[in-house]
Design a protein around this motif. Sequence first.
Motif, mmCIF file in Angstrom:
data_model
loop_
_atom_site.group_PDB
_atom_site.id
_atom_site.type_symbol
_atom_site.label_atom_id
_atom_site.label_comp_id
_atom_site.label_asym_id
_atom_site.label_seq_id
_atom_site.Cartn_x
_atom_site.Cartn_y
_atom_site.Cartn_z
ATOM 1 N N ARG A 48 -2.425 -12.518 -11.646
ATOM 2 C CA ARG A 48 -2.916 -12.190 -10.306
ATOM 3 C C ARG A 48 -4.235 -12.905 -10.015
ATOM 4 O O ARG A 48 -4.461 -13.362 -8.897
ATOM 5 C CB ARG A 48 -3.109 -10.675 -10.138
ATOM 6 C CG ARG A 48 -1.841 -9.851 -10.281
ATOM 7 C CD ARG A 48 -0.873 -9.921 -9.102
ATOM 8 N NE ARG A 48 -0.225 -11.221 -9.019
ATOM 9 C CZ ARG A 48 0.170 -11.835 -7.901
ATOM 10 N NH1 ARG A 48 -0.014 -11.301 -6.742
ATOM 11 N NH2 ARG A 48 0.759 -13.000 -7.922
ATOM 12 N N MET A 52 -4.613 -15.255 -6.846
ATOM 13 C CA MET A 52 -5.385 -14.742 -5.711
ATOM 14 C C MET A 52 -6.869 -15.105 -5.727
ATOM 15 O O MET A 52 -7.503 -15.124 -4.685
ATOM 16 C CB MET A 52 -5.270 -13.214 -5.658
ATOM 17 C CG MET A 52 -3.847 -12.687 -5.594
ATOM 18 S SD MET A 52 -2.902 -13.279 -4.182
ATOM 19 C CE MET A 52 -3.709 -12.446 -2.850
ATOM 20 N N TYR A 105 -9.247 -7.804 -0.075
ATOM 21 C CA TYR A 105 -7.915 -8.164 -0.559
ATOM 22 C C TYR A 105 -7.046 -6.919 -0.716
ATOM 23 O O TYR A 105 -5.982 -6.974 -1.320
ATOM 24 C CB TYR A 105 -8.014 -8.921 -1.878
ATOM 25 C CG TYR A 105 -8.255 -10.398 -1.683
ATOM 26 C CD1 TYR A 105 -7.274 -11.331 -1.967
ATOM 27 C CD2 TYR A 105 -9.460 -10.861 -1.178
ATOM 28 C CE1 TYR A 105 -7.490 -12.684 -1.765
ATOM 29 C CE2 TYR A 105 -9.693 -12.207 -0.976
ATOM 30 C CZ TYR A 105 -8.700 -13.112 -1.271
ATOM 31 O OH TYR A 105 -8.919 -14.453 -1.065
ATOM 32 N N ARG A 108 -3.508 -7.282 0.190
ATOM 33 C CA ARG A 108 -2.749 -8.315 -0.540
ATOM 34 C C ARG A 108 -2.612 -8.039 -2.028
ATOM 35 O O ARG A 108 -1.775 -8.626 -2.688
ATOM 36 C CB ARG A 108 -3.425 -9.672 -0.356
ATOM 37 C CG ARG A 108 -3.357 -10.162 1.082
ATOM 38 C CD ARG A 108 -4.186 -11.393 1.268
ATOM 39 N NE ARG A 108 -5.507 -10.951 1.752
ATOM 40 C CZ ARG A 108 -6.463 -11.745 2.108
ATOM 41 N NH1 ARG A 108 -6.318 -13.030 2.006
ATOM 42 N NH2 ARG A 108 -7.603 -11.273 2.546
ATOM 43 N N VAL A 109 -3.467 -7.153 -2.554
ATOM 44 C CA VAL A 109 -3.456 -6.870 -3.992
ATOM 45 C C VAL A 109 -3.344 -5.356 -4.179
ATOM 46 O O VAL A 109 -4.220 -4.608 -3.740
ATOM 47 C CB VAL A 109 -4.739 -7.410 -4.677
ATOM 48 C CG1 VAL A 109 -4.722 -7.103 -6.164
ATOM 49 C CG2 VAL A 109 -4.885 -8.912 -4.446
#
Length: 147
Positions: A48, A52, A105, A108-109
């Motif tokens: 990740r 990211m 984030y 998105r995470v």
Amino acid sequence: DGTSAHRPPAHTVARDSNAPQTGLTNEAYVTQLSLKLSPELLHRGRERFEAMCAECHDRTGSGNGMIVQRGFPQPPSFHVDRLRNAPIGHFYDVITNGYGVMSSYAGRVEPDDRWAIAAYIRALQLSHNAQLSDVDPAERAKLEGTP
């Protein structure tokens, strides 16, 4: 008595049950990882992080990713004292809420992946100044290829 909210019993200590989702407990960053540390968690964190975060922070966490090389403001290195000494909850919070020019984030995470990334950042920090003498002698023998 029909009420839904009662005073806590005497001598109890308040706990923030949202710490795994916020990185905070009692308004302070948590100092312990919210998930069980494992090789799988670190592998997920690395995956990740590289997907990211590395575009700005680079793969080593030094803050010189490709976006930075093309003119975006440079984030601080994870290897400066301020961030090496920061509680792990700080990294979770920054991923969740953003910091400086870094946006949030959170969308998105996923929360567990934020903890995995925070754990991987710690691994990057520990490895940055690691010496061979830091490795257990049995593991060092495996690395050096000696029986």
